[in-house]
Design a protein around this motif. Structure first.
Motif, mmCIF file in Angstrom:
data_model
loop_
_atom_site.group_PDB
_atom_site.id
_atom_site.type_symbol
_atom_site.label_atom_id
_atom_site.label_comp_id
_atom_site.label_asym_id
_atom_site.label_seq_id
_atom_site.Cartn_x
_atom_site.Cartn_y
_atom_site.Cartn_z
ATOM 1 N N THR A 1 97.054 172.260 -32.428
ATOM 2 C CA THR A 1 97.778 171.336 -33.294
ATOM 3 C C THR A 1 99.277 171.545 -33.163
ATOM 4 O OG1 THR A 1 97.911 172.744 -35.265
ATOM 5 C CG2 THR A 1 95.871 171.500 -34.942
ATOM 6 N N GLN B 1 96.369 167.552 -31.461
ATOM 7 C CA GLN B 1 96.238 167.079 -32.831
ATOM 8 C C GLN B 1 97.636 167.150 -33.453
ATOM 9 O OE1 GLN B 1 93.164 165.852 -33.223
ATOM 10 N NE2 GLN B 1 92.950 166.716 -31.156
ATOM 11 N N HIS C 1 100.530 166.351 -36.327
ATOM 12 C CA HIS C 1 100.795 166.116 -37.748
ATOM 13 C C HIS C 1 102.299 165.963 -37.931
ATOM 14 C CE1 HIS C 1 96.764 167.126 -39.520
ATOM 15 N NE2 HIS C 1 96.633 167.565 -38.278
ATOM 16 N N HIS D 1 100.088 175.666 -37.289
ATOM 17 C CA HIS D 1 100.182 174.944 -36.021
ATOM 18 C C HIS D 1 100.458 175.875 -34.850
ATOM 19 C CE1 HIS D 1 100.069 171.091 -38.062
ATOM 20 N NE2 HIS D 1 101.014 171.506 -38.890
#
Length: 488
Positions: A149, A172, A174, A233
């Motif tokens: 992430t 992924q 964010h 992350h």
């Protein structure tokens, strides 16, 4: 097929139809119409397809401009869009707001030869709008999903460009932003007459559909510190932009009616979006019926003067300490502002803002341009005894932006900054002083253009990809899933 380019010798430069100044100052709609298909094809055909494409060289993204102009001239619009979007995550934005007169168009070979530049920005906008209309713009579909992430702080152009590139690689992603909408200054700082909000909202929906996770009204330092975010992350990108307004140190700067440019523009944009804006409704950030003086000469100042005209100001003056030739803003924007009734007061600087409680006048001084300074620009020098007054019910300070104190704001004193307050990065890999934390856009380079933020975001995505792959060699474990972040 006969050659469709090199038509500059017998076809004149033509921009899309522009509404007249008196009409367009009554609304916030974009001032240019879109090219009709035959117009775009003809104008794209003016390209000389030169051996050294200076338009491409002087584009921060190094867009393959000659190729997509040639494809447009041949009517191959889907291919033109694919070439255009291969190097640019937001061609519809850059086509509208890039200062082409300083970048691609200003360095066009046929412009230098006296034939008038190819209207690159207008053609770029036409290509991308056609692509949206035809359904050629599709969400990202990674070949395979990765477990790692990446957290991105800031939903402006740099952060969004990085998010899209990282999704293409399967990460992924964010994105965290302290505001309630996606887009940063593109949504709240740039007026509709330059960039209508549906353009940004459409791009935001595409990123949602691509699998990017957005956490809005989420402020790093308030909802979570940077050290805490790093735990969620595998890598973090800081792409906050710069929002701290530069001030002018003159008497009266604290008077009512002396406001910051971003406050003024944000209030106007929020009002246009249908938000409740008490400071606009009360008149504090509304120019209607007022004598307005804007101090500054960049693109933000141009946005302010043109917004004030549309709000119904009694008069709008732009006070700038250098002359037209030395103005940092786009000359095209200056011309548009003049057409809309803005008066430019060149070679003038504020000495004081006058008034008892509320500003009533700006005391200005005349300026003489001396020898060039370290930047190569002529240094402004005050002409003693040249004071004069300008009526002003509202003064808007548009003097540029500096970085906020991110180490304090993010509760991370280990984050190193430069003497200008920007985040210190190794420009070979865009990594900060913290391992796995990168920075891109204005927060690393200082206040600049949207196109540079997009370039930096793309570069950062490449560096983050390389970093994660090096870290993950020998293991497939990722950080704790970031879905838990918003709930904490």
């Amino acid at each position: 097929m006969p050659r469709q380019t090199l038509k500059f010798v017998n076809v004149a430069k033509q921009m899309p139809e522009k509404r007249d100044g008196e009409t367009r100052r009554r609304d916030f709609d974009e001032i240019y119409e879109s090219f009709k298909p035959e117009e775009a094809q003809t104008q794209a055909g003016r390209c000389s397809q030169c051996g050294v494409p200076y338009c491409q060289v002087h584009c921060p993204l190094h867009n393959n401009i000659p190729d997509w102009l040639m494809l447009t001239s041949e009517g191959r619009l889907q291919e033109a869009y694919e070439v255009s979007s291969a190097t640019n995550n937001m061609p519809e934005v850059c086509g509208r707001i890039c200062p082409q007169d300083r970048l691609c168009e200003g360095n066009c070979v046929i412009e230098q030869a006296g034939h008038g530049t190819v209207t690159i920005g207008a053609v770029e906008t036409y290509i991308t709008e056609t692509a949206w209309d035809q359904g050629w713009v599709e969400p990202v579909k990674p070949i395979r999903e990765r477990s790692e992430t990446v957290g991105i702080i800031g939903a402006g152009p740099g952060g969004l460009a990085a998010a899209e590139q990282l999704r293409r690689k399967g990460y992924q992603v964010h994105v965290y932003d302290r505001y309630d909408r996606i887009g940063g200054l593109m949504i709240y700082g740039i007026p509709n007459f330059k960039l209508e909000k549906y353009v940004i909202e459409r791009r935001a929906r595409l990123l949602y559909d691509s699998g990017v996770h957005f956490h809005l009204n989420f402020e790093i330092g308030r909802d979570m510190t940077l050290p805490q975010l790093r735990q969620h992350h595998d890598a973090v990108l800081i792409a906050t932009g710069v929002y701290k307004a530069r001030d002018v140190q003159v008497p009266g700067v604290g008077l009512n009616g002396v406001v910051r440019a971003l406050d003024f523009l944000t209030a106007s944009n929020r009002k246009g979006l249908g938000d409740a804006v008490p400071e606009f409704d009360s008149g504090t950030l509304n120019a209607e019926g007022k004598n307005v003086v804007v101090v500054g000469g960049g693109d933000t100042a141009m946005d302010c003067v043109r917004t004030a005209m549309r709000q119904g100001a009694k008069s709008v003056k732009c006070l700038y300490r250098r002359n037209r030739q030395n103005m940092p803003g786009s000359q095209r924007e200056v011309a548009n502002a003049e057409e809309e009734g803005v008066e430019f007061v060149w070679l003038a600087a504020p000495k004081a803002f006058l008034g008892d409680d509320h500003v009533t006048k700006v005391r200005a001084q005349r300026v003489h341009l001396g020898i060039p300074d370290a930047s190569g620009r002529q240094a402004p020098q005050i002409v003693e005894g040249s004071d004069y007054d300008l009526d002003a019910d509202m003064v808007i300070k548009a003097l540029g932006f500096d970085a906020e104190d991110l180490p304090t704001l993010f509760a991370c004193e280990e984050l190193e900054t430069t003497r200008w307050g920007t985040v210190k990065v190794d420009f070979r890999n865009l990594m900060t002083s913290l391992d796995g934390v990168f920075a891109a856009g204005d927060i690393a380079r200082g206040a600049s253009l949207v196109v540079w933020a997009i370039r930096d975001g793309r570069d950062a995505a490449e560096q983050i990809d390389g970093y994660i792959k090096r870290q993950a060699s020998g293991t497939t474990a990722g950080a704790r899933p970031a879905e838990a972040v918003a709930a904490e």
